[in-house]
Scaffold this active site. Structure first.
Site, PDB file in Angstrom:
ATOM      1  N   GLU A  64       0.839  -1.206   0.000  1.00  0.00           N
ATOM      2  CA  GLU A  64       0.000   0.000   0.000  1.00  0.00           C
ATOM      3  C   GLU A  64       0.873   1.255   0.000  1.00  0.00           C
ATOM      4  OE1 GLU A  64      -3.515   1.950   2.845  1.00  0.00           O
ATOM      5  OE2 GLU A  64      -2.119   0.466   3.652  1.00  0.00           O
ATOM      6  N   LYS A  75      -9.767   2.581  -2.878  1.00  0.00           N
ATOM      7  CA  LYS A  75     -10.218   2.027  -1.594  1.00  0.00           C
ATOM      8  C   LYS A  75     -11.592   2.567  -1.218  1.00  0.00           C
ATOM      9  CE  LYS A  75      -8.536   1.403   3.166  1.00  0.00           C
ATOM     10  NZ  LYS A  75      -7.441   1.761   4.109  1.00  0.00           N
ATOM     11  N   CYS A 105      -5.572  -2.772   2.774  1.00  0.00           N
ATOM     12  CA  CYS A 105      -5.327  -2.617   4.209  1.00  0.00           C
ATOM     13  C   CYS A 105      -6.549  -2.991   5.058  1.00  0.00           C
ATOM     14  CB  CYS A 105      -4.872  -1.184   4.493  1.00  0.00           C
ATOM     15  SG  CYS A 105      -4.321  -0.889   6.190  1.00  0.00           S
TER      16      CYS A 105
END
Length: 454
Positions: free
Chosen positions: A217, A282, A332
């Site tokens: 990430e 995301k 994540c």
């Protein structure tokens, strides 16, 4: 409170080291979160103690129904925080978690509470017999029988799933773990070194000829595409790899209407020609880490990552399509949400790639807990998991939850392994949390009349 404080204490590290909050107040923040999470267990204790006095239902049924209903609610209430779900404690007990491809993680929690409820029934049954000599123990005895059969069935199902060979193809994948400290990650003076670390580790796996190379990430310490020179350099580098390169990057979106820029935490896939073939933004952002919820009310609160810019959530659950398979890229925090991950695989898919930056957690237990959740996502969806973390734990998990390889924390390393794609569409992937919804409905029916006599 001790349970949640003990499992979630690592939050203080992010708040203290990167949020600028003094040590003692950072511990108090974790305490406040633990108090909130404890409301769910407190509510469980209240409902259970009230209902067990007025029902013939055994605790081995009542306890898991109420617990799972509240655990599921905790996963979605406010912004949702499914961390510390009790089912994750079994992530290494592979024979007993395989049925998660039907029920999700909440089914594992249900079974654990049923076992504990059965133990509680031993005491409750004796108390009932003393208070009500004519009370029939049959429901409890029958419950024990059903529980034993369920345990045998779960173990048998697990053995079958672990032994079966599902259709798939081997794909060689390399993971790059740069181990870049969070406090220097975005320093302009460190930018070249960070890129050199990732490119050097990437070149070290070239001889293995992987089909896919995965950086963690926000591995690219610049604004992708907006910083033209750095973006062009990265694309030119990817052309030399003869492999697809997936990396985490900050992408710039449309302005916010006030002259400011908005950013997305993205996964970007570069193909063998160095062209962008896929961008996923995301969707579920980290509250107070990537955005501030209730901004009009909490206008005085800043995010931990204030220097990066204001993040906006993505909207589409899209998969990357490549010659060697199709995969989603939960980023994540997203991997801890079973309902979110399954949306990538409702209509198919071959494997899961998750990228993360667990440098926020330091050397606490946080990275290990985060890793265990990826095991459950593999089982629920029957998809092997490729996990690239900046500071660890990176690794490979097969579609039955077996850990193939994993790194240590803060280890600067490149890891390569063959994963076997799995196109299985599980019941859970297709239909989601039907088990949990069923448990909630039954719980509500049971609790509708707490005053009803036995």
């Amino acid at each position: 409170i001790p349970y949640f404080y003990g499992t979630d204490y690592w939050i203080y590290y992010s708040v203290h080291h990167y949020g600028g909050v003094p040590f003692v107040p950072s511990l108090l923040i974790v305490l406040l979160l633990s108090l909130y999470l404890s409301l769910y267990t407190g509510f469980f204790a209240l409902l259970f103690s009230m209902k067990i006095k007025s029902t013939r239902l055994p605790a081995l049924l009542l306890a898991p129904l109420v617990w799972v209903s509240l655990e599921f609610a905790r996963s979605y209430a406010i912004t949702g925080f499914p961390w510390s779900s009790i089912g994750y404690s079994q992530y290494r007990f592979l024979h007993m978690i395989q049925f998660a491809d039907i029920t999700g993680i909440y089914g594992v929690s249900f079974l654990l509470l049923a076992i504990n409820g059965a133990l509680a029934d031993i005491y409750i049954l004796k108390k009932r017999e003393m208070e009500m000599p004519l009370f029939s123990p049959t429901p409890t005895a029958a419950g024990y029988g059903v529980l034993i059969l369920t345990l045998i069935g779960a173990f048998a199902y697990g053995s079958y799933r672990l032994a079966e060979t599902r259709p798939g193809e081997n794909v060689k994948v390399s993971i790059i773990q740069g181990s870049i400290e969070q406090d220097v990650k975005w320093e302009p003076s460190y930018r070249k070194k960070a890129m050199d670390i990732h490119t050097s580790l990437t070149n070290s796996v070239a001889a293995a000829r992987p089909s896919l190379i995965v950086w963690p990430e926000t591995a690219a310490p610049f604004y992708f595409e907006r910083d033209k020179e750095l973006t062009s350099g990265l694309m030119e580098f990817s052309k030399t790899l003869d492999a697809f390169l997936l990396l985490g990057a900050i992408t710039v979106k449309d302005g916010d209407g006030t002259g400011g820029l908005r950013h997305a935490n993205s996964a970007v896939l570069l193909d063998r020609e160095g062209k962008v073939g896929y961008v996923y933004d995301k969707i579920h952002l980290v509250p107070f880490g990537e955005y501030v919820p209730l901004r009009p009310v909490l206008f005085f609160v800043n995010r931990l990552a204030e220097g990066i810019g204001e993040f906006v959530p993505g909207e589409k659950y899209i998969r990357a399509e490549t010659p060697f398979g199709s995969f989603g890229t939960p980023i994540c925090y997203e991997i801890i949400f079973p309902g979110l991950v399954r949306k990538f695989y409702q209509k198919g898919g071959d494997f899961i790639v998750t990228i993360t930056n667990d440098a926020w957690f330091g050397t606490t237990s946080g990275p290990y807990q985060h890793w265990s959740m990826a095991v459950m996502r593999a089982v629920e969806n029957r998809k092997p998991v490729v996990r690239a973390a900046n500071t660890g734990i990176s690794g490979f998990i097969d579609s039955s939850g077996r850990i193939i390889k994993q790194t240590k924390l803060f280890e600067r390393v490149a890891l390569t392994a063959d994963i076997r794609t799995d196109r299985t569409r599980t019941f859970y992937s297709k239909y989601g949390d039907l088990f949990s919804f069923f448990a909630i409905v039954i719980t509500l029916l049971i609790l509708m009349d707490l005053k009803r006599d036995r």
